[in-house]
Design a protein around this motif. Structure first.
Motif, PDB file in Angstrom:
ATOM      1  N   ILE A 111       0.820  -1.212   0.000  1.00  0.00           N
ATOM      2  CA  ILE A 111       0.000   0.000   0.000  1.00  0.00           C
ATOM      3  C   ILE A 111       0.853   1.259   0.000  1.00  0.00           C
ATOM      4  O   ILE A 111       0.638   2.163  -0.820  1.00  0.00           O
ATOM      5  CB  ILE A 111      -0.988   0.005   1.186  1.00  0.00           C
ATOM      6  CG1 ILE A 111      -1.962  -1.155   1.020  1.00  0.00           C
ATOM      7  CG2 ILE A 111      -1.729   1.331   1.275  1.00  0.00           C
ATOM      8  CD1 ILE A 111      -2.853  -1.390   2.207  1.00  0.00           C
ATOM      9  N   VAL A 117      -5.360   3.669   7.785  1.00  0.00           N
ATOM     10  CA  VAL A 117      -4.442   3.468   6.656  1.00  0.00           C
ATOM     11  C   VAL A 117      -3.023   3.273   7.176  1.00  0.00           C
ATOM     12  O   VAL A 117      -2.296   2.365   6.735  1.00  0.00           O
ATOM     13  CB  VAL A 117      -4.513   4.644   5.660  1.00  0.00           C
ATOM     14  CG1 VAL A 117      -3.416   4.535   4.601  1.00  0.00           C
ATOM     15  CG2 VAL A 117      -5.879   4.706   4.995  1.00  0.00           C
ATOM     16  N   LEU A 151      -9.335  -0.223  -1.038  1.00  0.00           N
ATOM     17  CA  LEU A 151      -7.937   0.204  -1.168  1.00  0.00           C
ATOM     18  C   LEU A 151      -7.406  -0.147  -2.554  1.00  0.00           C
ATOM     19  O   LEU A 151      -6.784   0.682  -3.217  1.00  0.00           O
ATOM     20  CB  LEU A 151      -7.080  -0.465  -0.085  1.00  0.00           C
ATOM     21  CG  LEU A 151      -7.292   0.016   1.340  1.00  0.00           C
ATOM     22  CD1 LEU A 151      -6.692  -0.969   2.336  1.00  0.00           C
ATOM     23  CD2 LEU A 151      -6.711   1.412   1.531  1.00  0.00           C
ATOM     24  N   CYS A 206     -11.535   5.927   0.962  1.00  0.00           N
ATOM     25  CA  CYS A 206     -11.990   4.614   1.440  1.00  0.00           C
ATOM     26  C   CYS A 206     -12.925   4.711   2.640  1.00  0.00           C
ATOM     27  O   CYS A 206     -13.341   3.688   3.190  1.00  0.00           O
ATOM     28  CB  CYS A 206     -10.786   3.744   1.792  1.00  0.00           C
ATOM     29  SG  CYS A 206      -9.757   3.336   0.366  1.00  0.00           S
ATOM     30  N   ARG A 246       0.789   3.932  -2.933  1.00  0.00           N
ATOM     31  CA  ARG A 246       0.224   5.231  -2.562  1.00  0.00           C
ATOM     32  C   ARG A 246       1.215   6.357  -2.841  1.00  0.00           C
ATOM     33  O   ARG A 246       0.855   7.371  -3.444  1.00  0.00           O
ATOM     34  CB  ARG A 246      -0.171   5.217  -1.076  1.00  0.00           C
ATOM     35  CG  ARG A 246      -0.762   6.515  -0.588  1.00  0.00           C
ATOM     36  CD  ARG A 246      -1.103   6.447   0.883  1.00  0.00           C
ATOM     37  NE  ARG A 246       0.021   6.143   1.738  1.00  0.00           N
ATOM     38  CZ  ARG A 246       1.004   7.006   2.043  1.00  0.00           C
ATOM     39  NH1 ARG A 246       1.015   8.220   1.547  1.00  0.00           N
ATOM     40  NH2 ARG A 246       1.987   6.638   2.864  1.00  0.00           N
ATOM     41  N   LEU A 278      -6.132   8.906   0.816  1.00  0.00           N
ATOM     42  CA  LEU A 278      -6.552   7.515   0.623  1.00  0.00           C
ATOM     43  C   LEU A 278      -7.611   7.132   1.652  1.00  0.00           C
ATOM     44  O   LEU A 278      -8.605   6.481   1.317  1.00  0.00           O
ATOM     45  CB  LEU A 278      -5.341   6.575   0.714  1.00  0.00           C
ATOM     46  CG  LEU A 278      -5.625   5.094   0.484  1.00  0.00           C
ATOM     47  CD1 LEU A 278      -6.264   4.848  -0.891  1.00  0.00           C
ATOM     48  CD2 LEU A 278      -4.343   4.279   0.631  1.00  0.00           C
TER      49      LEU A 278
END
Length: 64
Positions: free
Chosen positions: A5, A30, A48, A23, A9, A19
């Motif tokens: 992630i 996160v 995600l 979400c 990201r 993010l």
């Protein structure tokens, strides 16, 4: 569970907060997922992946 992630990201220049907002979770959630302190629900994993333009199986790495 290991994940990609943070790498995805940051490559897309998305902040943790952005993010998280996309979400519908907190920035802390996160952060915890990125640091492997929390495994997301299946619904969150799909959110995600969608927001990072990837698939769940490419986002998470099984540690078997």
């Amino acid at each position: 569970m290991k994940n990609n992630i943070k790498e995805l990201r940051t490559a897309k220049k998305i902040s943790q907060q952005e993010l998280a907002d996309r979400c519908h979770v907190t920035r802390q959630t996160v952060n915890a997922i990125e640091n492997e302190k929390y495994d997301p629900s299946l619904q969150l994993a799909f959110a995600l992946a969608k927001n990072l333009n990837t698939t769940v199986d490419k986002l998470f790495i099984s540690e078997q």
